[in-house]
Design a protein around this motif. Sequence first.
Motif, PDB file in Angstrom:
ATOM      1  N   SER A   1      -9.305  15.988   2.917  1.00  0.00           N
ATOM      2  CA  SER A   1      -8.008  16.123   2.695  1.00  0.00           C
ATOM      3  C   SER A   1      -7.096  15.838   3.684  1.00  0.00           C
ATOM      4  CB  SER A   1      -7.965  17.653   2.124  1.00  0.00           C
ATOM      5  OG  SER A   1      -7.924  18.502   3.372  1.00  0.00           O
ATOM      6  N   ILE A   2      -7.323  15.568   4.857  1.00  0.00           N
ATOM      7  CA  ILE A   2      -6.428  15.324   5.906  1.00  0.00           C
ATOM      8  C   ILE A   2      -6.503  13.742   6.434  1.00  0.00           C
ATOM      9  CG2 ILE A   2      -6.415  15.398   8.626  1.00  0.00           C
ATOM     10  CD1 ILE A   2      -7.939  18.345   8.409  1.00  0.00           C
ATOM     11  N   SER A   3      -7.887  12.981   5.825  1.00  0.00           N
ATOM     12  CA  SER A   3      -7.825  11.799   6.311  1.00  0.00           C
ATOM     13  C   SER A   3      -7.631  10.789   5.392  1.00  0.00           C
ATOM     14  CB  SER A   3      -9.419  11.634   6.843  1.00  0.00           C
ATOM     15  OG  SER A   3      -9.656  12.468   7.891  1.00  0.00           O
ATOM     16  N   ILE A   4      -8.004  11.214   4.118  1.00  0.00           N
ATOM     17  CA  ILE A   4      -8.056   9.966   2.993  1.00  0.00           C
ATOM     18  C   ILE A   4      -7.195  10.643   1.861  1.00  0.00           C
ATOM     19  CG2 ILE A   4      -9.828   8.586   3.893  1.00  0.00           C
ATOM     20  CD1 ILE A   4     -11.040  10.234   1.116  1.00  0.00           C
ATOM     21  N   LEU A   5      -6.987   9.602   1.069  1.00  0.00           N
ATOM     22  CA  LEU A   5      -6.605   9.579  -0.512  1.00  0.00           C
ATOM     23  C   LEU A   5      -7.805   9.104  -1.131  1.00  0.00           C
ATOM     24  CD1 LEU A   5      -3.073   8.316  -0.623  1.00  0.00           C
ATOM     25  CD2 LEU A   5      -3.541  10.646  -0.721  1.00  0.00           C
ATOM     26  N   TYR A   6      -8.125   9.985  -2.283  1.00  0.00           N
ATOM     27  CA  TYR A   6      -9.420   9.345  -2.872  1.00  0.00           C
ATOM     28  C   TYR A   6      -8.966   9.004  -4.242  1.00  0.00           C
ATOM     29  CZ  TYR A   6     -14.260   9.663  -4.629  1.00  0.00           C
ATOM     30  OH  TYR A   6     -15.541   9.661  -5.212  1.00  0.00           O
ATOM     31  N   GLU A   7      -9.140   7.713  -4.637  1.00  0.00           N
ATOM     32  CA  GLU A   7      -8.384   6.900  -5.907  1.00  0.00           C
ATOM     33  C   GLU A   7      -9.365   6.344  -6.707  1.00  0.00           C
ATOM     34  OE1 GLU A   7      -4.912   6.966  -5.988  1.00  0.00           O
ATOM     35  OE2 GLU A   7      -4.255   7.800  -3.879  1.00  0.00           O
ATOM     36  N   LYS A   8      -8.854   6.494  -8.098  1.00  0.00           N
ATOM     37  CA  LYS A   8      -9.845   5.829  -9.096  1.00  0.00           C
ATOM     38  C   LYS A   8      -9.033   4.526  -9.470  1.00  0.00           C
ATOM     39  CE  LYS A   8     -11.639   6.470 -13.630  1.00  0.00           C
ATOM     40  NZ  LYS A   8     -11.491   7.717 -14.817  1.00  0.00           N
ATOM     41  N   ILE A   9     -10.027   3.512  -9.465  1.00  0.00           N
ATOM     42  CA  ILE A   9      -9.395   2.228  -9.880  1.00  0.00           C
ATOM     43  C   ILE A   9      -9.837   1.846 -11.276  1.00  0.00           C
ATOM     44  CG2 ILE A   9      -9.189   1.428  -7.283  1.00  0.00           C
ATOM     45  CD1 ILE A   9     -11.571  -0.229  -8.070  1.00  0.00           C
ATOM     46  N   HIS A  10      -9.206   0.653 -11.680  1.00  0.00           N
ATOM     47  CA  HIS A  10      -9.407   0.291 -13.250  1.00  0.00           C
ATOM     48  C   HIS A  10     -10.959   0.007 -13.469  1.00  0.00           C
ATOM     49  CE1 HIS A  10      -5.507  -0.081 -14.735  1.00  0.00           C
ATOM     50  NE2 HIS A  10      -5.054  -0.728 -13.532  1.00  0.00           N
ATOM     51  N   LEU A  11     -11.814  -0.277 -12.600  1.00  0.00           N
ATOM     52  CA  LEU A  11     -13.304  -0.526 -12.912  1.00  0.00           C
ATOM     53  C   LEU A  11     -13.814   0.767 -12.975  1.00  0.00           C
ATOM     54  CD1 LEU A  11     -14.128  -3.362 -10.131  1.00  0.00           C
ATOM     55  CD2 LEU A  11     -13.765  -3.917 -12.739  1.00  0.00           C
ATOM     56  N   ASP A  12     -14.650   0.877 -14.098  1.00  0.00           N
ATOM     57  CA  ASP A  12     -15.565   2.151 -13.927  1.00  0.00           C
ATOM     58  C   ASP A  12     -16.349   2.564 -13.050  1.00  0.00           C
ATOM     59  OD1 ASP A  12     -14.249   2.678 -16.670  1.00  0.00           O
ATOM     60  OD2 ASP A  12     -15.663   1.823 -17.897  1.00  0.00           O
ATOM     61  N   ASN A  13     -16.400   3.695 -12.788  1.00  0.00           N
ATOM     62  CA  ASN A  13     -17.281   4.296 -11.647  1.00  0.00           C
ATOM     63  C   ASN A  13     -17.114   3.658 -10.040  1.00  0.00           C
ATOM     64  OD1 ASN A  13     -18.624   5.660 -13.363  1.00  0.00           O
ATOM     65  ND2 ASN A  13     -19.829   4.288 -13.977  1.00  0.00           N
ATOM     66  N   PHE A  14     -15.850   3.061 -10.215  1.00  0.00           N
ATOM     67  CA  PHE A  14     -15.388   2.771  -8.635  1.00  0.00           C
ATOM     68  C   PHE A  14     -14.232   3.501  -8.128  1.00  0.00           C
ATOM     69  CE2 PHE A  14     -17.870  -0.846 -10.101  1.00  0.00           C
ATOM     70  CZ  PHE A  14     -18.453  -1.461  -8.997  1.00  0.00           C
ATOM     71  N   ARG A  15     -14.566   3.727  -6.957  1.00  0.00           N
ATOM     72  CA  ARG A  15     -13.267   4.625  -6.029  1.00  0.00           C
ATOM     73  C   ARG A  15     -12.813   3.773  -4.913  1.00  0.00           C
ATOM     74  NH1 ARG A  15     -14.471   6.388 -10.377  1.00  0.00           N
ATOM     75  NH2 ARG A  15     -15.078   8.701 -10.954  1.00  0.00           N
ATOM     76  N   VAL A  16     -11.561   4.106  -4.598  1.00  0.00           N
ATOM     77  CA  VAL A  16     -11.223   3.520  -3.220  1.00  0.00           C
ATOM     78  C   VAL A  16     -10.948   4.601  -2.497  1.00  0.00           C
ATOM     79  CG1 VAL A  16      -9.140   3.046  -4.096  1.00  0.00           C
ATOM     80  CG2 VAL A  16      -9.836   1.770  -1.991  1.00  0.00           C
ATOM     81  N   TYR A  17     -11.106   4.561  -1.139  1.00  0.00           N
ATOM     82  CA  TYR A  17     -10.667   5.291  -0.110  1.00  0.00           C
ATOM     83  C   TYR A  17      -9.389   4.762   0.573  1.00  0.00           C
ATOM     84  CZ  TYR A  17     -15.024   8.345  -0.215  1.00  0.00           C
ATOM     85  OH  TYR A  17     -16.210   9.155  -0.665  1.00  0.00           O
ATOM     86  N   ILE A  18      -8.280   5.438   0.660  1.00  0.00           N
ATOM     87  CA  ILE A  18      -7.239   5.030   1.349  1.00  0.00           C
ATOM     88  C   ILE A  18      -6.794   6.050   2.616  1.00  0.00           C
ATOM     89  CG2 ILE A  18      -4.753   4.437   0.990  1.00  0.00           C
ATOM     90  CD1 ILE A  18      -5.834   3.890  -1.907  1.00  0.00           C
ATOM     91  N   SER A  19      -6.391   5.478   3.718  1.00  0.00           N
ATOM     92  CA  SER A  19      -5.917   6.371   4.798  1.00  0.00           C
ATOM     93  C   SER A  19      -4.727   7.185   4.545  1.00  0.00           C
ATOM     94  CB  SER A  19      -5.714   5.498   6.218  1.00  0.00           C
ATOM     95  OG  SER A  19      -5.374   6.046   7.198  1.00  0.00           O
ATOM     96  N   ARG A  20      -4.728   8.427   4.937  1.00  0.00           N
ATOM     97  CA  ARG A  20      -3.601   9.236   5.108  1.00  0.00           C
ATOM     98  C   ARG A  20      -2.887   9.534   6.379  1.00  0.00           C
ATOM     99  NH1 ARG A  20      -4.773  14.420   1.263  1.00  0.00           N
ATOM    100  NH2 ARG A  20      -2.635  13.961   0.300  1.00  0.00           N
ATOM    101  N   ILE A  21      -3.562   8.708   7.364  1.00  0.00           N
ATOM    102  CA  ILE A  21      -3.373   8.903   8.788  1.00  0.00           C
ATOM    103  C   ILE A  21      -3.297   7.625   9.688  1.00  0.00           C
ATOM    104  CG2 ILE A  21      -3.916  11.360   8.792  1.00  0.00           C
ATOM    105  CD1 ILE A  21      -6.077  10.819  10.343  1.00  0.00           C
TER     106      ILE A  21
END
Length: 109
Positions: free
Chosen positions: A23-43
């Motif tokens: 919750s401090i480090s990343i945003l956890y996002e769903k993308i258009h491809l099923d069962n794929f996720r992307v980690y995006i920096s929050r800091i």
Amino acid sequence: MDNFKFFESNVTTELPVKYIDNSISILYEKIHLDNFRVYISRIVGIMHIKVPYLEEFYKRGEELLYIERLNIHNSVIMEENGMIEDILVSDGQIIMYGTPLLIVRICNH
């Protein structure tokens, strides 16, 4: 197309994180491809990669990498069981807010 434009057009939903460290480090996002996720920096900080490489199965709760900010290690933890499809940053790289870090394929082994 660079990574930022790709993610701007393909990220669909922000998912809630299960681990307080994330919750401090990343945003956890769903993308258009099923069962794929992307980690995006929050800091902003320096990236340190702990996983050996791609195509390996990681269990929920395993530390993948950490972002060093003001000599504090902010862990990034695997949210769900799966495999790392791509690491989008390099070890020692300075990252900014909103930098895509990795793409994970969710699979339940």
